[in-house]
Design a protein around this motif. Structure first.
Motif, PDB file in Angstrom:
ATOM      1  N   GLY A  14      67.765  45.780 -47.550  1.00 21.62           N
ATOM      2  CA  GLY A  14      67.355  47.223 -47.722  1.00 21.62           C
ATOM      3  C   GLY A  14      66.338  48.731 -47.399  1.00 21.62           C
ATOM      4  O   GLY A  14      67.527  49.940 -46.961  1.00 21.62           O
ATOM      5  N   ASP A  15      65.329  47.911 -46.606  1.00 25.85           N
ATOM      6  CA  ASP A  15      64.254  49.686 -46.527  1.00 25.85           C
ATOM      7  C   ASP A  15      64.506  49.652 -45.036  1.00 25.85           C
ATOM      8  O   ASP A  15      64.331  50.806 -44.506  1.00 25.85           O
ATOM      9  N   MET A  17      68.081  49.639 -43.920  1.00 28.58           N
ATOM     10  CA  MET A  17      68.816  50.152 -43.991  1.00 28.58           C
ATOM     11  C   MET A  17      68.319  52.132 -43.979  1.00 28.58           C
ATOM     12  O   MET A  17      68.774  52.756 -43.437  1.00 28.58           O
ATOM     13  N   LEU A  18      67.511  52.629 -45.100  1.00 26.57           N
ATOM     14  CA  LEU A  18      66.914  52.892 -44.960  1.00 26.57           C
ATOM     15  C   LEU A  18      66.245  54.145 -44.065  1.00 26.57           C
ATOM     16  O   LEU A  18      66.269  54.893 -43.702  1.00 26.57           O
ATOM     17  N   LEU A  21      69.442  55.020 -41.046  1.00 25.34           N
ATOM     18  CA  LEU A  21      69.289  56.234 -41.613  1.00 25.34           C
ATOM     19  C   LEU A  21      68.755  57.161 -41.419  1.00 25.34           C
ATOM     20  O   LEU A  21      69.293  58.406 -40.619  1.00 25.34           O
ATOM     21  N   ASP A 126      66.647  51.586 -52.510  1.00 20.42           N
ATOM     22  CA  ASP A 126      67.203  51.127 -51.747  1.00 20.42           C
ATOM     23  C   ASP A 126      68.910  50.963 -51.810  1.00 20.42           C
ATOM     24  O   ASP A 126      68.985  51.832 -50.427  1.00 20.42           O
ATOM     25  N   SER A 130      70.279  54.426 -49.599  1.00 21.75           N
ATOM     26  CA  SER A 130      71.256  53.840 -47.821  1.00 21.75           C
ATOM     27  C   SER A 130      72.580  54.841 -48.358  1.00 21.75           C
ATOM     28  O   SER A 130      73.685  55.078 -47.644  1.00 21.75           O
ATOM     29  N   CYS A 131      72.797  54.314 -49.344  1.00 24.95           N
ATOM     30  CA  CYS A 131      74.576  54.954 -50.142  1.00 24.95           C
ATOM     31  C   CYS A 131      74.224  56.663 -49.905  1.00 24.95           C
ATOM     32  O   CYS A 131      75.299  57.429 -49.071  1.00 24.95           O
ATOM     33  N   ILE A 134      74.333  57.742 -45.643  1.00 26.74           N
ATOM     34  CA  ILE A 134      75.197  57.581 -45.279  1.00 26.74           C
ATOM     35  C   ILE A 134      76.073  58.685 -45.288  1.00 26.74           C
ATOM     36  O   ILE A 134      77.174  59.111 -44.416  1.00 26.74           O
ATOM     37  N   GLY A 192      70.387  43.920 -47.915  1.00 24.54           N
ATOM     38  CA  GLY A 192      70.603  44.325 -46.282  1.00 24.54           C
ATOM     39  C   GLY A 192      72.530  44.215 -45.959  1.00 24.54           C
ATOM     40  O   GLY A 192      73.141  44.232 -45.689  1.00 24.54           O
ATOM     41  N   LEU A 195      75.096  46.110 -48.125  1.00 28.02           N
ATOM     42  CA  LEU A 195      75.807  46.959 -47.608  1.00 28.02           C
ATOM     43  C   LEU A 195      76.678  47.221 -46.231  1.00 28.02           C
ATOM     44  O   LEU A 195      77.414  47.719 -46.103  1.00 28.02           O
ATOM     45  N   SER A 231      70.741  51.647 -35.020  1.00 31.31           N
ATOM     46  CA  SER A 231      71.629  52.440 -35.627  1.00 31.31           C
ATOM     47  C   SER A 231      71.942  53.411 -34.774  1.00 31.31           C
ATOM     48  O   SER A 231      70.999  54.132 -33.951  1.00 31.31           O
TER      49      SER A 231
END
Length: 396
Positions: A14-15, A17-18, A21, A126, A130-131, A134, A192, A195, A231
């Motif tokens: 989760g972190d 991904m954050l 992004l 997280d 993340s949502c 995005i 992760g 997501l 990414s």
């Protein structure tokens, strides 16, 4: 096409991904404010060096220890947070992916389900962050290359289990994501995985395009390789989709037409994308055939085995193929006038990624039945169906 691609060569959490992004260009103020208005946490964003790569590190600071929550408690928190509607929908569906995986593993209903790690405030932060990120970036498409899940053992409620953890593996299966194991620790967490599963479609290689921005999100652990989630935002300039295939080929002789015909049907039922049997002249002037099959790489072993079993071939060649270009295909039904009578016929519609129609063809079996029932020649039925289809689609 503005395409977001995740490249989790060192897994994902989760972190991470954050971080990736935000590094990619998501507005960190919007992300921070949304998180802090939803969960009882504060957000610290910094940059760290992970084995020579600068990456964004997101630290979720929990104000006070909270008990792990039931699934319905998390749903209530999200619904009461007054998030933007699309973000709220995304967050709820990511948690539903997690909940269904946990429910299946533990044999409990969603109402009974009690989250542990993913029920804490930092996990909620997280996912909400993340949502939000995005949606802030606004990609038209999200893709994901094969995920490194790591290796070794992971501590679970059942004791030590092999990586990936049971819930993570279930999410990967349901999401259809490609993955592999490399390393000595868990690299992909359930958060992760959820997501990536919710947002992205699995690809084997990065499509042709130009990079708009690149992001790196830092993981907390220090390992031998850079522990980052990469990414990229690409301007993808290929409107036609691609998929990964292999071409299997073998030469056979002394095989009857009946055997070859049976093999043709059997291979298609086993999942082959296409089968061709080509007449050929073999050594010493003997008549024979070249069997050529297009299939998914994961189906190649069973397809090759069946060819050997049915024909007696002693070897199957695998022709090197990077990928193939494919149109997006769908089956629709159209009303068509045949001899003053309105009838229905299925059609195959081929489109590119932008929805532009590239080809329309009439479904043979339907046209054959219409020809028998109306008395009109088959070629006239096919022509009429395809002409009507083009006129209908051009009007729309």
């Amino acid at each position: 096409m503005k395409t977001l691609i995740f490249d989790p060569f060192s897994g994902a959490s989760g972190d991470m991904m954050l971080g990736t992004l935000i590094s990619l260009g998501a507005d960190q103020n919007i992300v921070r404010e949304t998180i802090e208005s939803t969960a009882d946490v504060s957000v610290a964003i910094d940059k760290v060096n992970k084995k020579g790569i600068m990456a964004v590190d997101v630290d979720i600071i929990v104000a006070q220890e909270s008990h792990s929550k039931h699934y319905h408690e998390i749903v209530d928190i999200v619904l009461n947070a007054k998030l933007p509607k699309q973000v709220e929908k995304d967050v709820l569906q990511v948690f539903e992916i997690l909940a269904k995986a946990e429910s299946k593993i533990h044999g409990k209903t969603l109402e009974e389900l009690h989250f542990h790690e993913v029920g804490q405030n930092d996990a909620i932060a997280d996912i909400v962050g993340s949502c939000t990120a995005i949606r802030n970036l606004g990609p038209e498409e999200v893709l994901c290359t094969p995920i490194n899940v790591g290796g070794g053992l992971v501590k679970a409620a059942h004791g030590l289990l092999p990586v990936p953890a049971p819930a993570t593996l279930e999410i990967l299966k349901e999401g259809g994501l490609s993955f592999y194991g490399n390393g000595k620790r868990e690299m992909l967490t359930p958060t992760g995985a959820a997501l990536l599963s919710y947002y992205s479609k699995s690809i084997e290689c990065i499509p042709h395009g130009k990079a708009i921005s690149i992001g790196y999100g830092a993981g907390k652990a220090d390992i031998d390789n850079p522990n980052v989630l990469r990414s990229m935002m690409l301007d993808v300039d290929e409107p036609i989709a691609t998929d990964l295939v292999e071409v299997l080929e073998t030469n056979v002789d002394d095989v009857t037409g009946e055997v070859l015909g049976n093999l043709f049907d059997k291979l298609l039922k086993m999942g082959a994308k296409d089968v061709a049997i080509i007449p050929a002249t073999m050594k010493k002037g003997r008549p024979g055939s070249i069997i050529k099959v297009i299939t998914r790489p994961e189906d190649s072993p069973k397809i090759a085995r069946e060819i050997i079993r049915e024909t007696g071939s002693l070897g199957i060649r695998v022709l090197p193929t990077k990928h193939r270009f494919v149109a997006n295909r769908k089956i629709n039904t159209i009303d068509v006038d045949i001899g003053g009578q309105t009838v229905q016929c299925r059609i195959k519609v081929a489109e590119d990624k932008n929805g532009e129609i590239m080809h329309i063809s009439a479904e043979y079996d339907d046209c054959k039945e219409l020809s028998l029932s109306t008395g009109f020649p088959l070629k006239e039925i096919i022509r009429k169906v395809e002409e009507t289809s083009w006129v209908t689609y051009l009007k729309n």
